[in-house]
Design a protein around this motif. Structure first.
Motif, PDB file in Angstrom:
ATOM      1  N   VAL A  15     -25.738  24.855  41.238  1.00 56.67           N
ATOM      2  CA  VAL A  15     -26.815  24.004  41.758  1.00 56.67           C
ATOM      3  C   VAL A  15     -26.383  23.361  43.068  1.00 56.67           C
ATOM      4  N   LEU A  16     -25.151  22.857  43.137  1.00 56.80           N
ATOM      5  CA  LEU A  16     -24.669  22.219  44.365  1.00 56.80           C
ATOM      6  C   LEU A  16     -24.641  23.202  45.530  1.00 56.80           C
ATOM      7  N   VAL A  17     -24.284  24.462  45.278  1.00 54.87           N
ATOM      8  CA  VAL A  17     -24.303  25.476  46.341  1.00 54.87           C
ATOM      9  C   VAL A  17     -25.745  25.803  46.710  1.00 54.87           C
ATOM     10  N   HIS A  18     -26.603  26.010  45.717  1.00 48.70           N
ATOM     11  CA  HIS A  18     -28.003  26.337  45.983  1.00 48.70           C
ATOM     12  C   HIS A  18     -28.687  25.237  46.787  1.00 48.70           C
ATOM     13  N   GLU A  19     -28.367  24.005  46.484  1.00 50.50           N
ATOM     14  CA  GLU A  19     -28.987  22.872  47.166  1.00 50.50           C
ATOM     15  C   GLU A  19     -28.336  22.556  48.508  1.00 50.50           C
ATOM     16  N   GLY A  20     -27.305  23.293  48.875  1.00 55.11           N
ATOM     17  CA  GLY A  20     -26.671  23.107  50.174  1.00 55.11           C
ATOM     18  C   GLY A  20     -25.647  21.988  50.228  1.00 55.11           C
ATOM     19  N   MET A  21     -25.234  21.474  49.080  1.00 51.54           N
ATOM     20  CA  MET A  21     -24.233  20.408  49.049  1.00 51.54           C
ATOM     21  C   MET A  21     -22.828  20.985  49.238  1.00 51.54           C
ATOM     22  N   LEU A  22     -22.627  22.223  48.850  1.00 49.30           N
ATOM     23  CA  LEU A  22     -21.353  22.938  49.001  1.00 49.30           C
ATOM     24  C   LEU A  22     -21.617  24.272  49.666  1.00 49.30           C
ATOM     25  N   ALA A  23     -20.604  24.825  50.321  1.00 45.68           N
ATOM     26  CA  ALA A  23     -20.746  26.145  50.917  1.00 45.68           C
ATOM     27  C   ALA A  23     -20.559  27.236  49.865  1.00 45.68           C
ATOM     28  N   ALA A  24     -19.542  27.102  49.026  1.00 44.80           N
ATOM     29  CA  ALA A  24     -19.254  28.131  48.017  1.00 44.80           C
ATOM     30  C   ALA A  24     -18.201  27.616  47.039  1.00 44.80           C
ATOM     31  N   TRP A  25     -18.002  28.370  45.975  1.00 41.83           N
ATOM     32  CA  TRP A  25     -16.945  28.064  45.013  1.00 41.83           C
ATOM     33  C   TRP A  25     -16.539  29.363  44.331  1.00 41.83           C
ATOM     34  N   ARG A  26     -15.355  29.354  43.750  1.00 48.96           N
ATOM     35  CA  ARG A  26     -14.901  30.493  42.942  1.00 48.96           C
ATOM     36  C   ARG A  26     -13.862  29.988  41.954  1.00 48.96           C
ATOM     37  N   ARG A  27     -13.647  30.769  40.926  1.00 52.68           N
ATOM     38  CA  ARG A  27     -12.597  30.431  39.967  1.00 52.68           C
ATOM     39  C   ARG A  27     -11.250  30.809  40.568  1.00 52.68           C
ATOM     40  N   ALA A  28     -10.267  29.991  40.311  1.00 54.43           N
ATOM     41  CA  ALA A  28      -8.914  30.231  40.806  1.00 54.43           C
ATOM     42  C   ALA A  28      -8.054  30.728  39.648  1.00 54.43           C
ATOM     43  N   GLY A  32      -8.399  27.400  37.184  1.00 57.71           N
ATOM     44  CA  GLY A  32      -8.764  26.369  38.140  1.00 57.71           C
ATOM     45  C   GLY A  32      -9.995  26.768  38.932  1.00 57.71           C
ATOM     46  N   TYR A  33     -10.274  26.004  39.968  1.00 60.65           N
ATOM     47  CA  TYR A  33     -11.429  26.248  40.827  1.00 60.65           C
ATOM     48  C   TYR A  33     -11.024  26.092  42.283  1.00 60.65           C
ATOM     49  N   VAL A  34     -11.682  26.857  43.159  1.00 65.24           N
ATOM     50  CA  VAL A  34     -11.548  26.686  44.604  1.00 65.24           C
ATOM     51  C   VAL A  34     -12.944  26.376  45.128  1.00 65.24           C
ATOM     52  N   ILE A  35     -13.058  25.247  45.807  1.00 65.26           N
ATOM     53  CA  ILE A  35     -14.340  24.803  46.341  1.00 65.26           C
ATOM     54  C   ILE A  35     -14.242  24.835  47.858  1.00 65.26           C
ATOM     55  N   ARG A  36     -15.233  25.472  48.513  1.00 66.66           N
ATOM     56  CA  ARG A  36     -15.230  25.562  49.970  1.00 66.66           C
ATOM     57  C   ARG A  36     -16.324  24.671  50.536  1.00 66.66           C
ATOM     58  N   THR A  37     -15.928  23.799  51.447  1.00 61.67           N
ATOM     59  CA  THR A  37     -16.870  22.882  52.092  1.00 61.67           C
ATOM     60  C   THR A  37     -17.564  23.581  53.251  1.00 61.67           C
ATOM     61  N   MET A  45      -8.268  23.155  42.842  1.00 58.89           N
ATOM     62  CA  MET A  45      -8.124  22.114  41.832  1.00 58.89           C
ATOM     63  C   MET A  45      -7.837  22.730  40.470  1.00 58.89           C
ATOM     64  N   THR A  46      -7.139  21.966  39.656  1.00 54.42           N
ATOM     65  CA  THR A  46      -6.988  22.362  38.259  1.00 54.42           C
ATOM     66  C   THR A  46      -8.343  22.189  37.585  1.00 54.42           C
ATOM     67  N   SER A  47      -8.464  22.708  36.399  1.00 55.37           N
ATOM     68  CA  SER A  47      -9.720  22.588  35.671  1.00 55.37           C
ATOM     69  C   SER A  47     -10.084  21.120  35.423  1.00 55.37           C
ATOM     70  N   ALA A  48      -9.105  20.302  35.068  1.00 49.58           N
ATOM     71  CA  ALA A  48      -9.367  18.877  34.819  1.00 49.58           C
ATOM     72  C   ALA A  48      -9.791  18.159  36.101  1.00 49.58           C
ATOM     73  N   GLN A  49      -9.086  18.428  37.210  1.00 49.29           N
ATOM     74  CA  GLN A  49      -9.446  17.814  38.487  1.00 49.29           C
ATOM     75  C   GLN A  49     -10.845  18.246  38.911  1.00 49.29           C
ATOM     76  N   ALA A  50     -11.129  19.530  38.763  1.00 52.43           N
ATOM     77  CA  ALA A  50     -12.440  20.047  39.146  1.00 52.43           C
ATOM     78  C   ALA A  50     -13.535  19.422  38.296  1.00 52.43           C
ATOM     79  N   GLY A  51     -13.277  19.232  37.018  1.00 52.99           N
ATOM     80  CA  GLY A  51     -14.270  18.620  36.143  1.00 52.99           C
ATOM     81  C   GLY A  51     -14.662  17.242  36.622  1.00 52.99           C
ATOM     82  N   MET A  52     -13.677  16.433  36.974  1.00 51.87           N
ATOM     83  CA  MET A  52     -13.980  15.087  37.476  1.00 51.87           C
ATOM     84  C   MET A  52     -14.721  15.156  38.815  1.00 51.87           C
ATOM     85  N   TRP A  53     -14.260  16.024  39.707  1.00 55.68           N
ATOM     86  CA  TRP A  53     -14.863  16.145  41.027  1.00 55.68           C
ATOM     87  C   TRP A  53     -16.305  16.637  40.918  1.00 55.68           C
TER      88      TRP A  53
END
Length: 78
Positions: A15-28, A32-37, A45-53
Motif C-alpha cells: 500500500v505504501l508503494v502504491h500510494e507513493g510513500m515509498l519507491a520500492a521494497w523487497r525481502r532481504a 529481513g527487508y530492504v526498503i528503497r526511498t 532492516m531485520t524483521s523486527a526493525q522493519a515491523g516497527m518501521w
C-alpha cells in the motif's frame, strides 16, 4: 484463513508503494527487508526493525488520510 504477521507487513508495504510513500521494497536474506526511498537510499532492516518501521510509516499514512492532507488512491469499497 488467517494472515500471518509477515503477510500484514508485506500488505502495508504494498500500500505504501502504491500510494507513493515509498519507491520500492523487497525481502532481504535472513528474514529481513530492504526498503528503497524516493531518494534512492536503500535501508536494510531485520524483521523486527522493519515491523516497527512499517507500522509507524503506515500510521503516518493513515493520519494524513484522516486529516484530509492526502487522498488515498485505493478504490473505495461499496
Amino acid at each position: 484463513m488467517f494472515a500471518t504477521g509477515r503477510e500484514y507487513l508485506t500488505g502495508m508495504l504494498d500500500v505504501l508503494v502504491h500510494e507513493g510513500m515509498l519507491a520500492a521494497w523487497r525481502r532481504a536474506p535472513l528474514d529481513g527487508y530492504v526498503i528503497r526511498t524516493h531518494e534512492g537510499e536503500e535501508i536494510t532492516m531485520t524483521s523486527a526493525q522493519a515491523g516497527m518501521w512499517i507500522h509507524g510509516a503506515f500510521a503516518v499514512y493513515l493520519a494524513l488520510v484522516d486529516q484530509g492532507r492526502i487522498s488515498p488512491r485505493l478504490p473505495d469499497e461499496p
